[in-house]
Design a protein around this motif. Structure first.
Motif, PDB file in Angstrom:
ATOM      1  N   CYS A   1      14.696  19.971  27.920  1.00 42.61           N
ATOM      2  CA  CYS A   1      16.140  20.023  28.222  1.00 42.61           C
ATOM      3  C   CYS A   1      16.537  18.953  29.239  1.00 42.61           C
ATOM      4  O   CYS A   1      15.878  18.785  30.264  1.00 42.61           O
ATOM      5  N   ILE A   2      17.629  18.237  28.944  1.00 40.25           N
ATOM      6  CA  ILE A   2      18.148  17.237  29.886  1.00 40.25           C
ATOM      7  C   ILE A   2      19.441  17.726  30.540  1.00 40.25           C
ATOM      8  O   ILE A   2      20.134  16.966  31.200  1.00 40.25           O
ATOM      9  N   MET A   3      19.769  18.973  30.320  1.00 35.24           N
ATOM     10  CA  MET A   3      20.911  19.645  30.946  1.00 35.24           C
ATOM     11  C   MET A   3      22.230  18.874  30.730  1.00 35.24           C
ATOM     12  O   MET A   3      22.979  18.614  31.663  1.00 35.24           O
ATOM     13  N   CYS A   4      22.452  18.535  29.464  1.00 36.19           N
ATOM     14  CA  CYS A   4      23.664  17.782  29.123  1.00 36.19           C
ATOM     15  C   CYS A   4      24.870  18.696  28.913  1.00 36.19           C
ATOM     16  O   CYS A   4      26.010  18.254  29.003  1.00 36.19           O
ATOM     17  N   GLY A   5      24.631  19.961  28.577  1.00 33.12           N
ATOM     18  CA  GLY A   5      25.741  20.894  28.371  1.00 33.12           C
ATOM     19  C   GLY A   5      26.265  20.952  26.944  1.00 33.12           C
ATOM     20  O   GLY A   5      27.204  21.692  26.665  1.00 33.12           O
TER      21      GLY A   5
ATOM     22  N   CYS B   1      25.050  22.330  24.324  1.00 33.01           N
ATOM     23  CA  CYS B   1      24.901  23.679  23.769  1.00 33.01           C
ATOM     24  C   CYS B   1      25.976  24.609  24.330  1.00 33.01           C
ATOM     25  O   CYS B   1      26.598  25.378  23.595  1.00 33.01           O
TER      26      CYS B   1
ATOM     27  N   CYS C   1      22.151  20.859  20.091  1.00 31.96           N
ATOM     28  CA  CYS C   1      21.263  20.324  21.145  1.00 31.96           C
ATOM     29  C   CYS C   1      20.684  18.978  20.692  1.00 31.96           C
ATOM     30  O   CYS C   1      20.034  18.900  19.657  1.00 31.96           O
ATOM     31  N   PRO C   2      20.891  17.916  21.468  1.00 29.28           N
ATOM     32  CA  PRO C   2      20.414  16.593  21.045  1.00 29.28           C
ATOM     33  C   PRO C   2      18.935  16.359  21.325  1.00 29.28           C
ATOM     34  O   PRO C   2      18.409  15.310  20.972  1.00 29.28           O
TER      35      PRO C   2
ATOM     36  N   VAL D   1      15.726  21.302  21.891  1.00 32.47           N
ATOM     37  CA  VAL D   1      15.293  22.440  22.731  1.00 32.47           C
ATOM     38  C   VAL D   1      15.403  23.752  21.954  1.00 32.47           C
ATOM     39  O   VAL D   1      14.600  24.670  22.149  1.00 32.47           O
TER      40      VAL D   1
ATOM     41  N   PRO E   1      17.920  26.258  22.067  1.00 35.47           N
ATOM     42  CA  PRO E   1      18.106  27.318  23.060  1.00 35.47           C
ATOM     43  C   PRO E   1      18.141  28.718  22.455  1.00 35.47           C
ATOM     44  O   PRO E   1      17.673  29.676  23.077  1.00 35.47           O
TER      45      PRO E   1
HETATM   46  S1  SF4 Z   1      22.090  20.918  24.571  1.00 30.42           S
HETATM   47 FE1  SF4 Z   1      19.846  20.985  24.717  1.00 30.42          FE
HETATM   48  S2  SF4 Z   1      19.354  19.426  26.210  1.00 30.42           S
HETATM   49 FE2  SF4 Z   1      21.535  19.819  26.437  1.00 30.42          FE
HETATM   50  S3  SF4 Z   1      21.682  21.443  28.006  1.00 30.42           S
HETATM   51 FE3  SF4 Z   1      21.582  22.479  26.065  1.00 30.42          FE
HETATM   52  S4  SF4 Z   1      19.427  22.930  25.754  1.00 30.42           S
HETATM   53 FE4  SF4 Z   1      19.539  21.351  27.335  1.00 30.42          FE
END
Ligand code: SF4
Ligand code: SF4
Ligand code: FES
Length: 359
Positions: free
Chosen positions: A147-151, A153, A213-214, A217, A219
């Motif tokens: 995960c790169i915590m891009c948001g 998702c 999710c790019p 991951v 989720p």
């Molecule tokens: S879309 Fe994927 S990479 Fe981005 S925050 Fe959600 S789980 Fe993490």
């Protein structure tokens, strides 16, 4: 080549939104982020958006293209431009817009913090030797670690739209990254906390987070692992957990999901009595199959054999889902007996086609 796009602009001072169209000259290899850079450099310096790495790793450039979250630096524009489609770019969903394509990530980070995203090894001195995590142990959290915590998702999460307090896919995937870490000693406490209201069981399983999710991951799969781990740890008082357990029993015994019994099995007999009027209405309209004799599926033996097989393999908790991940990746990587590039063309859901956007 000419590339056109429409951008939803937001002026926080005037509180106004407006859809503006831009057309720029861009090289064939341009990504959405490159096109936005050209717009900002050469056409309209007031455009606001976030970026940093330009190589799909910092997680800054999440935004929506034609209503679906994308990383701007991962999204090539040439095919879209050649098709003649003019995509609509807007800020991510489920987060307040600060300006144009910039959203306030404060609530996002608050939820990440709420799952305590740090290792709790249960000791302060790690000793002389490092803790070696085996490949098998790493497999459990491999995807969550990406995960790169891009948001992206969170932007598309249906549950969060209905309940802004829902922990959401990114935070829960982060939670699984620590629950599944062989070095962490706080798994039970974590599972108890994540099983509360607004947690694991409030996910509607729409799978939009997996789709958008790019980084692969997935989720929703992480949330499924958390659910399986919670049930394995005996943390199953939530109706969602009871619901899942009943489905297993139902499939094992009669080979199909006996929805009629779902309410008493999930809510208990006393609470179910409140639903009698509703149930009678359904019954009147032929929506409730009689509970006795229970309908048994034609090939129930197959369902029972599958249940027994899973039991014999003793894959408890998240292990069962990891096993399915491996099976799926084998299917995805070997199409027609040939190895396939998982990051090759078509491996990531593309933005809507012109026809889809128009409909
Ligand atoms: S879309 Fe994927 S990479 Fe981005 S925050 Fe959600 S789980 Fe993490
Ligand atoms: S599957 Fe669950 S967490 Fe993922 S987007 Fe849907 S509701 Fe949200
Ligand atoms: S700019 Fe870093 S992920 Fe796109």
């Amino acid at each position: 080549m000419k590339m056109a796009l429409k951008i939803w602009r937001y002026d926080p001072v005037a509180g106004e939104r407006a859809l503006r169209e831009y057309e720029v000259d861009a090289p064939d290899w341009a990504t959405l982020l490159d096109v936005l850079d050209i717009v900002k450099d050469k056409h309209d310096g007031t455009l606001a958006y976030r970026k940093s790495c330009r190589m799909m790793i910092c997680g800054s450039c999440g935004m929506r293209m034609d209503g679906a979250a994308v990383l701007a630096c991962k999204t090539r524009m040439v095919d879209i431009a050649e098709s003649g489609h003019v995509p609509v770019i807007s800020a991510m969903g489920n987060m307040p817009i600060v300006k144009d394509l910039v959203v306030d990530m404060g609530p996002f980070w608050g939820k990440i913090r709420a799952v305590q995203p740090w290792l709790q090894p249960g000791y302060s001195d790690s000793g002389e030797k490092e803790y070696v995590v085996s490949q098998k142990e790493m497999d459990v959290i491999h995807k969550e670690s990406l995960c790169i915590m891009c948001g992206c998702c969170v932007s598309e999460c249906n549950s969060m739209e209905a309940d802004p307090d829902f922990l959401g896919p990114a935070a829960l995937a982060k939670g699984m990254r620590f629950v599944g870490d062989a070095r962490d000693q706080a798994s039970v406490e974590r599972l108890q906390a994540y099983s509360d209201e607004h947690g694991i069981w409030d996910c509607t399983r729409c799978y939009f987070c997996n789709e958008r999710c790019p980084k692969g991951v997935d989720p929703r799969d992480a949330i499924a692992k958390l659910g399986a781990e919670a049930i394995e740890a005996g943390i199953d008082s939530d109706m969602g957990a009871k619901h899942a357990k009943w489905f297993v029993t139902s499939a094992k015994t009669t080979g199909w999901l006996r929805e009629t019994e779902l309410v008493p099995k999930t809510q208990g007999v006393v609470k179910s009595l409140k639903e009698v009027k509703f149930a009678m209405g359904l019954l009147k309209h032929g929506k409730v199959p009689p509970p006795v004799p229970p309908h048994v599926a034609k090939h129930v033996d197959e369902a029972r054999a599958l249940y027994d097989l899973v039991g014999q393999q003793d894959r408890q908790g998240a292990d069962g889902i990891v096993q399915a991940e491996k099976a799926l990746s084998r299917l995805e990587l070997h199409a027609d007996g040939e190895p396939r590039d998982p990051y090759g063309e078509g491996s990531f859901p593309a933005p809507l086609s012109p026809e889809e956007s128009a409909s």
